[in-house]
Design an enzyme around this catalytic site. Structure first.
Site, short mmCIF file in Angstrom:
data_model
loop_
_atom_site.label_atom_id
_atom_site.label_comp_id
_atom_site.label_asym_id
_atom_site.label_seq_id
_atom_site.Cartn_x
_atom_site.Cartn_y
_atom_site.Cartn_z
N CYS A 1 39.21 11.96 -0.27
CA CYS A 1 39.57 10.48 -0.72
C CYS A 1 40.74 10.16 0.01
O CYS A 1 41.24 9.11 0.19
CB CYS A 1 39.47 10.61 -2.02
N HIS B 1 43.35 4.26 -2.89
CA HIS B 1 41.96 4.60 -2.92
C HIS B 1 41.55 4.35 -4.44
O HIS B 1 42.43 4.26 -5.39
CB HIS B 1 42.12 6.18 -2.88
N ASN C 1 33.90 4.51 -6.52
CA ASN C 1 34.85 5.32 -5.79
C ASN C 1 34.07 5.76 -4.54
O ASN C 1 32.89 6.49 -4.72
CB ASN C 1 35.08 6.43 -6.54
O1 UT7 Z 1 38.38 10.02 -5.97
C1 UT7 Z 1 38.62 11.67 -6.34
C2 UT7 Z 1 39.21 11.96 -7.48
N1 UT7 Z 1 38.35 11.59 -8.81
C3 UT7 Z 1 39.03 11.15 -9.84
O2 UT7 Z 1 40.13 10.40 -9.62
C4 UT7 Z 1 38.27 11.28 -11.03
C5 UT7 Z 1 39.27 11.21 -12.19
N2 UT7 Z 1 38.59 11.51 -13.62
C6 UT7 Z 1 37.99 10.53 -14.18
O3 UT7 Z 1 38.12 9.23 -13.83
C7 UT7 Z 1 37.52 10.55 -15.43
O4 UT7 Z 1 38.04 11.80 -16.08
C8 UT7 Z 1 36.13 10.28 -15.61
C9 UT7 Z 1 35.68 8.77 -15.56
C10 UT7 Z 1 35.09 11.09 -14.91
C11 UT7 Z 1 35.74 10.84 -17.07
O5 UT7 Z 1 36.46 9.86 -18.13
P1 UT7 Z 1 37.25 10.89 -19.28
O6 UT7 Z 1 38.07 9.72 -20.03
O7 UT7 Z 1 38.11 11.88 -18.67
O8 UT7 Z 1 36.22 11.51 -20.08
P2 UT7 Z 1 36.29 12.95 -20.51
O9 UT7 Z 1 35.76 13.71 -19.29
O10 UT7 Z 1 37.19 13.30 -21.09
O11 UT7 Z 1 35.05 12.87 -21.56
C12 UT7 Z 1 35.17 12.16 -22.71
C13 UT7 Z 1 33.82 12.08 -23.68
C14 UT7 Z 1 33.11 13.53 -23.70
O12 UT7 Z 1 32.45 13.75 -24.92
P3 UT7 Z 1 33.32 14.30 -26.12
O13 UT7 Z 1 33.48 15.65 -25.77
O14 UT7 Z 1 34.56 13.59 -26.51
O15 UT7 Z 1 32.23 14.22 -27.28
C15 UT7 Z 1 32.02 13.34 -22.68
O16 UT7 Z 1 31.13 14.42 -22.83
O17 UT7 Z 1 32.65 11.38 -22.90
C16 UT7 Z 1 31.88 11.88 -22.67
N3 UT7 Z 1 31.10 11.50 -21.58
C17 UT7 Z 1 30.29 10.32 -21.42
N4 UT7 Z 1 30.00 9.47 -22.32
C18 UT7 Z 1 29.16 8.50 -21.86
C19 UT7 Z 1 31.30 11.95 -20.32
N5 UT7 Z 1 30.80 11.25 -19.29
C20 UT7 Z 1 29.92 10.14 -20.17
C21 UT7 Z 1 29.33 9.11 -19.53
N6 UT7 Z 1 28.90 8.27 -20.70
N7 UT7 Z 1 28.86 8.92 -18.40
#
Ligand code: UT7
Length: 355
Positions: free
Chosen positions: A137, A282, A312
């Protein structure tokens, strides 16, 4: 000649430019973009995986993204070629005016030839220097710094810079991949950058960083042996050719690194955050961009966000953002623009330009 120096015109390919002691600058003459025609909305994702439109919008700011389809002839090279042709049209130049093409991509159509070679052939650019660069990225920002240096050192004169990625080829659209499928989309952005007789145009400050020890946070394994030895397969399994991302770790890294990168770049030239006209970043997650904007107290119009429509798009995002700004008539010669990227590697980098 304008206040900031007139761009130099196209040159004969045979006349190798040398700076010859004369200081030259670099200028972005044109910008263009290309998108796959298929729009993939959050509602479409709801039908495939356990997620909701609300969750995606709240956590990422994304409403929809584009997904490339081979049956429409949409490849990394063809989208890149369309974006570069649009940038050439914007600059009022022909493909044969270019003496180099540099493509930032993580998803070339084939290991070889380089996407730059395919694009040169598609556009009829003739025999020119063409190569690809992979910094995920951060790729487009690394390419901007590379091309500015090539031009200032006299190695290149008129360069097509392309960021093109079809990352959805590596996205798992089952529940196992719901942390990535919501985030990523396909696209391409391109600039035409040329030598300028004003040495103050082009890159004023740059930063390029890599922490290779963090590569397991974001990778696409080709064979089982590619996995890091201590990789936690829980919830992932062994998904060859699928994007693996430790979302939380990358998010944490991005929030702090992004702001630090802005400050580091400003410090190099003694500028204040408000001195910069546009921050072209980005598009990784709207929350990451909002955090940086809030830390520096920047108004919304200075930090362009289009992740809601494209998701993204890896190396394409910075070119897409700038092209939209330019097409909206919001960029002018003399303005200061900071381009910023971060991603797999882990890599992060900036490129501060005087237009
Ligand atoms: O460009 C390259 C670099 N990449 C990035 O910059 C990405 C950086 N990371 C992110 O943008 C975020 O981490 C994500 C958008 C990928 C995820 O968001 P988050 O707020 O970090 O969520 P999380 O992984 O901490 O998950 C929170 C909860 C979990 O459930 P529990 O364990 O709290 O019960 C996940 O299982 O949300 C759940 N979850 C979802 N729920 C609904 C994870 N993915 C989803 C989903 N829909 N798609």
């Amino acid at each position: 000649m304008s206040e900031h120096g007139a761009p130099l015109g196209p040159i004969e390919k045979s006349s190798v430019h040398t700076a010859g002691g004369m200081r030259v600058g670099a200028t972005i003459l044109g910008a263009g973009m290309a998108l796959p025609r298929t729009v993939f909305t959050n509602a479409d994702l709801e039908k495939l995986i356990d997620t909701t439109d609300d969750w995606i919008q709240q956590r990422t700011g994304i409403r929809e993204r584009r997904v490339a389809r081979r049956e429409y002839g949409e490849t990394t090279a063809s989208l890149g070629a369309r974006a570069l042709q649009a940038a050439l049209d914007d600059a009022g130049m022909r493909p044969t005016d270019l003496d180099q093409i540099v493509v930032a991509t993580t998803t070339p159509d084939m290991p070889t030839p380089a996407t730059a070679c395919q694009i040169a052939a598609m556009l009829g650019a003739g025999t020119i220097a063409g190569f690809d660069l992979n910094a995920a990225c951060s790729g487009f920002v690394f390419a901007l710094n590379t091309v500015d240096a090539l031009i200032r050192s006299g190695v290149a004169r008129n360069v097509g810079v392309v960021g093109s990625d079809l990352i959805t080829r590596y996205v798992d659209y089952t529940n196992r991949g719901r942390g990535t499928s919501i985030l990523f989309g396909d696209g391409a952005g391109a600039f035409v950058i040329a030598g300028s007789d004003d040495p103050d145009r082009g890159v004023l400050a740059r930063a390029m960083h890599t922490d290779g020890s963090r590569w397991p946070d974001l990778f696409i394994p080709r064979v089982e042996e590619d996995y890091p030895p201590d990789f936690d397969h829980e919830g992932h399994g062994v998904d060859i050719n699928c994007l693996h991302m430790n979302g939380r770790a990358v998010f944490k890294f991005a929030v702090s690194t992004f702001s630090d990168l802005i400050q580091e770049t400003l410090d190099k030239v003694g500028l204040r955050p408000e001195d910069v006209d546009h921050y072209v970043c980005h598009q990784s997650n709207k929350r990451i961009l909002d955090a940086a904007r809030e830390r520096f107290g920047l108004p919304e119009e200075k930090l362009h966000i289009n992740i809601d429509r494209y998701g993204n798009t890896v190396a394409a995002s910075v070119g897409l953002c700038f092209t939209e700004l330019k097409n909206a008539g919001r960029v002018r010669p003399g303005q200061l623009v900071m381009f910023l990227g971060f991603g797999a590697g882990l890599t992060w980098g900036s490129s501060l330009w005087r237009l």
